[in-house]
Design an enzyme around this catalytic site. Structure first.
Site, short mmCIF file in Angstrom:
data_model
loop_
_atom_site.label_atom_id
_atom_site.label_comp_id
_atom_site.label_asym_id
_atom_site.label_seq_id
_atom_site.Cartn_x
_atom_site.Cartn_y
_atom_site.Cartn_z
N ASP A 69 0.87 -1.17 0.00
CA ASP A 69 0.00 0.00 0.00
C ASP A 69 0.91 1.22 0.00
O ASP A 69 1.96 1.20 0.64
CB ASP A 69 -0.91 0.00 1.23
CG ASP A 69 -2.06 0.99 1.05
OD1 ASP A 69 -2.65 1.03 -0.04
OD2 ASP A 69 -2.36 1.74 2.00
N SER A 70 0.51 2.24 -0.75
CA SER A 70 1.39 3.40 -0.85
C SER A 70 0.59 4.67 -1.01
O SER A 70 -0.62 4.63 -1.26
CB SER A 70 2.33 3.23 -2.05
OG SER A 70 1.57 3.08 -3.24
N GLY A 151 0.21 8.86 -11.40
CA GLY A 151 -0.28 9.46 -10.15
C GLY A 151 0.23 10.89 -9.93
O GLY A 151 0.12 11.75 -10.81
N TYR A 152 0.81 11.12 -8.77
CA TYR A 152 1.25 12.45 -8.38
C TYR A 152 2.67 12.78 -8.87
O TYR A 152 3.23 13.81 -8.49
CB TYR A 152 1.20 12.59 -6.85
CG TYR A 152 -0.19 12.40 -6.27
CD1 TYR A 152 -1.06 13.48 -6.13
CD2 TYR A 152 -0.64 11.14 -5.87
CE1 TYR A 152 -2.33 13.32 -5.60
CE2 TYR A 152 -1.92 10.97 -5.34
CZ TYR A 152 -2.75 12.06 -5.21
OH TYR A 152 -4.01 11.89 -4.70
N LYS A 173 14.04 6.62 -11.04
CA LYS A 173 12.98 6.69 -10.01
C LYS A 173 13.11 5.51 -9.04
O LYS A 173 13.08 5.69 -7.82
CB LYS A 173 11.59 6.71 -10.67
CG LYS A 173 10.47 6.85 -9.64
CD LYS A 173 9.08 6.90 -10.23
CE LYS A 173 8.05 6.70 -9.13
NZ LYS A 173 6.68 6.58 -9.61
N HIS A 178 10.20 5.53 -2.83
CA HIS A 178 9.64 4.84 -1.67
C HIS A 178 9.47 3.35 -1.97
O HIS A 178 9.77 2.50 -1.15
CB HIS A 178 8.29 5.48 -1.33
CG HIS A 178 7.36 5.64 -2.50
ND1 HIS A 178 7.77 6.24 -3.68
CD2 HIS A 178 6.07 5.27 -2.72
CE1 HIS A 178 6.78 6.24 -4.55
NE2 HIS A 178 5.73 5.65 -3.99
#
Ligand code: IMP
Length: 199
Positions: A69-70, A151-152, A173, A178
């Protein structure tokens, strides 16, 4: 050993396989073992949500199951969108709508600090659990930049590289993200678990 990835995403499978095949683990998707569970992400933390998903798929398949989950946590928004990152602003928004909403929420805000977080959890049928958390600090840009990623990514700025996540190659990346970070830690934790140094 076979492990099930609690995901329908073939890209995540590839990523997990690349890391765990070195350990003799064969990672398969839920669909490969005839499992299709819809898990509500009701947890208040990334750890809880990863556990909920991994546990449900472990129960349904009878095999060790891995889930992640992130999300993005922004300091000036008290950690929002956090575990709601994928649903920020409601179901009618797409990726662009969600990052535009984020930029609007931060209009006039000088504290732009934030971080991406990724948690991975593996649940074993004997009740054991192996977990890892990775983070990547950065700032929220004033406008989107770059075309890569998802996404962001276009609004997540890395001051040390002077680029957003969306301006990096996938390799660049992965090296700092993360998720890359959590995957490396997860690999170590799982190795320790298999070697029994963890008990
Ligand atoms: P998950 O699939 O439940 O983990 O939700 C993750 C959500 O967090 C995604 O839909 C994105 O909105 C956001 N997110 C997580 N990791 C990233 C990333 O690396 N780049 C951009 N957005 C991300």
């Amino acid at each position: 050993m076979k492990m099930v990835l609690a995901s329908k995403n073939a890209h995540k499978l590839e990523e997990m396989q690349a890391i765990l095949s070195q350990m003799g683990v064969d990672v398969v998707l839920e669909s490969d073992v005839g499992v299709d569970v819809e898990v509500e992400e009701t947890g208040a933390t990334f750890e809880e949500n990863a556990f909920l998903k991994a546990h449900a798929v472990m129960e349904a398949s009878g095999l060790p199951a891995i889930a992640d989950d992130s999300g993005l946590c922004v300091d000036a928004l008290n950690g929002a969108p956090g575990v709601y990152s994928a649903r920020y602003g409601g179901p009618e928004l797409d990726d662009v709508g969600r990052y535009q909403l984020l930029l609007n929420s931060l209009r006039g805000q000088l504290d732009r600090r934030g971080k991406f977080v990724s948690c991975i959890c593996c649940c074993f049928p004997n009740g054991d659990k192996v977990e890892a958390r990775g983070e990547c600090p950065g700032t929220i840009a004033y406008a989107p930049k770059g075309t890569g990623g998802f996404g962001y990514d276009p609004v997540f700025f890395l001051p040390q590289l002077k680029k957003t996540f969306a301006e990096l190659t996938p390799e660049e990346k992965n090296a700092i993200s993360h998720r890359g970070n959590a995957l490396q830690k997860f690999k170590t934790e799982l190795e320790n678990y298999f070697n029994g140094t963890d008990q």
